[in-house]
Design an enzyme around this catalytic site. Structure first.
Site, PDB file in Angstrom:
ATOM      1  N   HIS A 172      -0.785 -40.461  -2.240  1.00  0.00           N
ATOM      2  CA  HIS A 172      -2.197 -40.105  -2.380  1.00  0.00           C
ATOM      3  C   HIS A 172      -2.920 -41.101  -3.273  1.00  0.00           C
ATOM      4  O   HIS A 172      -4.015 -41.584  -2.936  1.00  0.00           O
ATOM      5  CB  HIS A 172      -2.311 -38.688  -2.955  1.00  0.00           C
ATOM      6  CG  HIS A 172      -3.713 -38.302  -3.340  1.00  0.00           C
ATOM      7  ND1 HIS A 172      -4.618 -37.809  -2.432  1.00  0.00           N
ATOM      8  CD2 HIS A 172      -4.352 -38.357  -4.530  1.00  0.00           C
ATOM      9  CE1 HIS A 172      -5.766 -37.574  -3.049  1.00  0.00           C
ATOM     10  NE2 HIS A 172      -5.639 -37.888  -4.322  1.00  0.00           N
ATOM     11  N   GLU A 173      -2.332 -41.420  -4.416  1.00  0.00           N
ATOM     12  CA  GLU A 173      -2.976 -42.334  -5.356  1.00  0.00           C
ATOM     13  C   GLU A 173      -2.967 -43.768  -4.831  1.00  0.00           C
ATOM     14  O   GLU A 173      -3.972 -44.480  -4.909  1.00  0.00           O
ATOM     15  CB  GLU A 173      -2.289 -42.269  -6.726  1.00  0.00           C
ATOM     16  CG  GLU A 173      -2.313 -40.899  -7.388  1.00  0.00           C
ATOM     17  CD  GLU A 173      -3.718 -40.360  -7.632  1.00  0.00           C
ATOM     18  OE1 GLU A 173      -4.683 -41.153  -7.681  1.00  0.00           O
ATOM     19  OE2 GLU A 173      -3.863 -39.128  -7.753  1.00  0.00           O
ATOM     20  N   HIS A 177      -6.480 -43.436  -2.591  1.00  0.00           N
ATOM     21  CA  HIS A 177      -7.536 -43.998  -3.437  1.00  0.00           C
ATOM     22  C   HIS A 177      -7.486 -45.520  -3.503  1.00  0.00           C
ATOM     23  O   HIS A 177      -8.513 -46.171  -3.629  1.00  0.00           O
ATOM     24  CB  HIS A 177      -7.413 -43.464  -4.865  1.00  0.00           C
ATOM     25  CG  HIS A 177      -7.760 -42.016  -4.998  1.00  0.00           C
ATOM     26  ND1 HIS A 177      -9.024 -41.524  -4.779  1.00  0.00           N
ATOM     27  CD2 HIS A 177      -6.998 -40.946  -5.337  1.00  0.00           C
ATOM     28  CE1 HIS A 177      -9.031 -40.228  -4.974  1.00  0.00           C
ATOM     29  NE2 HIS A 177      -7.821 -39.841  -5.318  1.00  0.00           N
TER      30      HIS A 177
END
Length: 204
Positions: A172-173, A177
């Protein structure tokens, strides 16, 4: 530190941006800190950020696993279900660490961080990915029985949920992002992407 002081005394966002430019260059610290008006989750317009301050110690052993994930990033990006034009021209290899949080002063605490939140800094200079390891493990305390799972799956869930959650946060990171490109028009009217190659996934 001086840029933090200038920002808090004068309220100039550019000073805080400068502090974050210095912060992302501090690679592999033993103790990680950051402070400022960071996340805008609680503002319905997602404009005004909430104050937070953090002090944490780096977990070296766990951080090595996330470094391995960063090593695979280019290969993983190629498997994402959209065109390459939606990704940054070049992946800014982040410092990805696992942190054991000592204090986190804010109304809430995340399990993972991708900072800074300034898109121009993140896109042009880079960013840091951080998994808050002791927060993550603490959030996985489950009841004796998980609803809607068979007895066989109960065992599998409890055995693999912590590792799966760590991988989920890492992806996810790093890929969520960290790799997407902010498609924008520059001040001189030029675009930072090739309009002829970027298709709208909803209409084209």
């Amino acid at each position: 530190i001086q840029k933090y002081i200038d920002h808090f005394e004068k309220g100039n966002v550019e000073d805080h941006k400068d502090s974050q430019r210095h912060w992302i260059k501090d690679v592999g610290p033993v103790v990680e800190t950051n402070i400022g008006f960071i996340e805008s989750y609680r503002d319905p317009l997602r404009v005004r950020a909430e104050f937070e301050g953090m002090v944490a110690v780096v977990n070296r052993e766990m951080s090595q696993k996330f470094t391995g994930l960063v090593d695979l990033a280019e290969k993983l990006i190629g498997k994402l279900p959209w065109e390459r034009e939606f990704e940054k021209d070049k992946l800014q290899r982040p410092d990805f660490t696992s942190l054991d949080v000592l204090t986190f002063a804010s109304s809430g605490i995340p399990i993972g961080i991708n900072l800074p939140n300034y898109d121009d800094v993140r896109q042009n200079l880079g960013f840091k990915n951080e998994s808050l390891g002791n927060v993550l493990s603490g959030s996985l305390v489950t009841a004796d029985r998980v609803t809607f799972l068979t007895e066989e799956d109960q065992v599998l869930y409890k055995q693999f949920a912590p590792q799966a959650y760590e991988v989920q946060v890492g992806l996810h990171e790093l890929l969520g992002h960290g790799t997407g490109k902010l498609l924008q028009e520059n001040a001189d009217g030029s675009l930072n992407f090739d309009k002829s190659r970027v298709l709208n996934p909803y209409t084209d």
